[in-house]
Motif scaffolding. Structure first.
Motif, PDB file in Angstrom:
ATOM      1  N   THR A 107       0.773  -1.185   0.090  1.00 16.51           N
ATOM      2  CA  THR A 107       0.027  -0.045   0.019  1.00 16.51           C
ATOM      3  C   THR A 107       0.920   1.105  -0.024  1.00 16.51           C
ATOM      4  O   THR A 107       0.728   2.174  -0.802  1.00 16.51           O
ATOM      5  CB  THR A 107      -0.880   0.114   0.969  1.00 16.51           C
ATOM      6  OG1 THR A 107      -1.711  -1.095   1.149  1.00 16.51           O
ATOM      7  CG2 THR A 107      -1.863   1.150   1.256  1.00 16.51           C
ATOM      8  N   LEU A 139      -8.065   2.737   0.369  1.00 14.92           N
ATOM      9  CA  LEU A 139      -7.036   1.442   0.318  1.00 14.92           C
ATOM     10  C   LEU A 139      -6.791   0.985   1.939  1.00 14.92           C
ATOM     11  O   LEU A 139      -6.785  -0.179   2.029  1.00 14.92           O
ATOM     12  CB  LEU A 139      -5.581   1.956  -0.223  1.00 14.92           C
ATOM     13  CG  LEU A 139      -5.595   1.981  -1.511  1.00 14.92           C
ATOM     14  CD1 LEU A 139      -4.137   2.741  -2.088  1.00 14.92           C
ATOM     15  CD2 LEU A 139      -5.928   0.977  -2.283  1.00 14.92           C
ATOM     16  N   LYS A 140      -6.888   1.821   3.016  1.00 17.73           N
ATOM     17  CA  LYS A 140      -6.485   1.201   4.364  1.00 17.73           C
ATOM     18  C   LYS A 140      -7.889   1.043   5.052  1.00 17.73           C
ATOM     19  O   LYS A 140      -7.795   0.270   6.004  1.00 17.73           O
ATOM     20  CB  LYS A 140      -5.554   2.333   4.965  1.00 17.73           C
ATOM     21  CG  LYS A 140      -4.286   2.232   4.349  1.00 17.73           C
ATOM     22  CD  LYS A 140      -3.327   3.010   5.197  1.00 17.73           C
ATOM     23  CE  LYS A 140      -1.840   3.002   4.655  1.00 17.73           C
ATOM     24  NZ  LYS A 140      -1.049   3.731   5.381  1.00 17.73           N
TER      25      LYS A 140
END
Length: 153
Positions: A107, A139-140
């Motif tokens: 990431t 993304l997280k």
């Protein structure tokens, strides 16, 4: 971002999901492969991040498609292949497949690559930092599996 003038009213008012949910992880079986492994899918339909994903995609897609090595599909590959001038004797053309490409991109490295590409745009609007902050959220902070929530690191 609206109050700073980055989002216009239409972008700010982009439809939000009526029944929001977290992203769901599942596997699609690859029946053509030995052992029938699964292709990991993260379904984000109706997630709070769906609209910002589309926003980021809108701003990143032109950067990705402008990379000369970007191949969209088989037809694009064949078109590019036919545009190569006569190859000398002994030239070897090679293609490769990366196992689990997207699940193996760290990431942090992916975000840094996006930041670098965005920083080199001819029109730096919206600000690179803002798009990167949105990408980090997408993304997280958007994962669940078996009714458990995960922070992707």
């Amino acid at each position: 971002m609206f109050s700073c003038g980055i989002f216009d009213r239409a972008t700010r008012d982009y439809p939000s999901p009526c029944y929001p949910r977290t992203a769901r992880f599942y596997l699609l079986p690859k029946v053509h492969k030995p052992g029938i492994p699964g292709r990991p899918i993260m379904s984000s339909n109706n997630c709070p991040t769906e609209a910002i994903s589309e926003y980021c995609d809108f701003h990143l897609r032109p950067l990705v498609t402008s990379i000369p090595s970007c191949i969209h599909d088989t037809t694009d590959f064949l078109t590019k292949l036919s545009a190569i001038p006569q190859l000398s004797v002994g030239t070897l053309l090679v293609t490769l497949d990366v196992k689990s490409l997207y699940t193996n991109i760290p990431t942090k490295d992916g975000l840094q690559a996006c930041q670098k590409a965005l920083a080199n745009r001819t029109l730096p609007s919206p600000p690179t930092e803002d798009i990167c902050n949105l990408l980090e959220i997408i993304l997280k902070m958007n994962n669940s599996f078996n009714n458990k929530y995960y922070l992707q690191v």
